[in-house]
Design a protein around this motif. Structure first.
Motif, PDB file in Angstrom:
ATOM      1  N   UNK A  24      -1.354  -1.110   6.111  1.00 39.64           N
ATOM      2  CA  UNK A  24      -0.753   0.153   6.535  1.00 39.64           C
ATOM      3  C   UNK A  24      -1.267   1.271   5.634  1.00 39.64           C
ATOM      4  N   UNK A  25      -1.503   2.440   6.225  1.00 37.48           N
ATOM      5  CA  UNK A  25      -1.960   3.608   5.472  1.00 37.48           C
ATOM      6  C   UNK A  25      -0.731   4.368   4.987  1.00 37.48           C
ATOM      7  N   UNK A  26      -0.616   4.507   3.665  1.00 38.44           N
ATOM      8  CA  UNK A  26       0.514   5.222   3.074  1.00 38.44           C
ATOM      9  C   UNK A  26       0.174   6.654   2.702  1.00 38.44           C
ATOM     10  N   UNK A  27      -1.097   6.913   2.388  1.00 37.96           N
ATOM     11  CA  UNK A  27      -1.504   8.263   1.996  1.00 37.96           C
ATOM     12  C   UNK A  27      -2.984   8.436   2.289  1.00 37.96           C
ATOM     13  N   UNK A  34      -4.575   5.396   0.427  1.00 35.87           N
ATOM     14  CA  UNK A  34      -3.713   4.403  -0.200  1.00 35.87           C
ATOM     15  C   UNK A  34      -3.243   3.450   0.874  1.00 35.87           C
ATOM     16  N   UNK A  35      -3.542   2.163   0.683  1.00 39.78           N
ATOM     17  CA  UNK A  35      -3.190   1.120   1.639  1.00 39.78           C
ATOM     18  C   UNK A  35      -2.157   0.189   1.029  1.00 39.78           C
ATOM     19  N   UNK A  36      -1.373  -0.439   1.884  1.00 38.15           N
ATOM     20  CA  UNK A  36      -0.439  -1.461   1.444  1.00 38.15           C
ATOM     21  C   UNK A  36      -0.544  -2.634   2.402  1.00 38.15           C
ATOM     22  N   UNK A  37      -0.274  -3.821   1.878  1.00 45.45           N
ATOM     23  CA  UNK A  37      -0.348  -5.011   2.715  1.00 45.45           C
ATOM     24  C   UNK A  37       1.029  -5.650   2.832  1.00 45.45           C
TER      25      UNK A  37
END
Length: 116
Positions: A24-27, A34-37
């Motif tokens: 997911x793209x957070x920023x 900034x990505x998160x998994x």
């Protein structure tokens, strides 16, 4: 080799495939994303690296308006506080929209968070 095409548009809330993982793209800033998994780990990736990755693909985009950029948090909060704020953000989004930022694109809301 990747076929030449128009550059993809990447925005906050998008789900993307990068380096073989759905994230997911957070920023998004002019230089990095900034990505998160699924494990809630954060990763800053240079925008050129993301868009140039052979595996890169925007899977889906949110229909809701994006939240303010995380770069505002960068200026106001130290690293650990920023991570915690982003963790809470995911949970608040799930309460508001029924689906969290890490949910599969085809997933519906969990019954306890279904806005209906």
């Amino acid at each position: 080799m990747r076929k030449p095409s128009r550059p993809a548009t990447v925005g906050v809330g998008d789900r993307v495939r990068f380096a073989g993982q759905v994230q997911a793209v957070l920023a998004v800033s002019a230089r990095a994303v900034t990505l998160t998994d699924e494990d809630d780990s954060l990763r800053d990736v240079p925008l050129a690296v993301l868009l140039g990755d052979e595996d890169f693909e925007v899977l889906n985009s949110p229909v809701r308006p994006p939240l303010p950029p995380v770069s505002l948090l960068d200026a106001a909060l130290p690293g650990r506080a920023r991570e915690k704020a982003l963790w809470w953000e995911g949970h608040v989004l799930e309460v508001l929209h029924g689906v969290g930022p890490h949910a599969d694109g085809e997933a519906g809301p969990r019954p306890e968070y279904d806005p209906a």
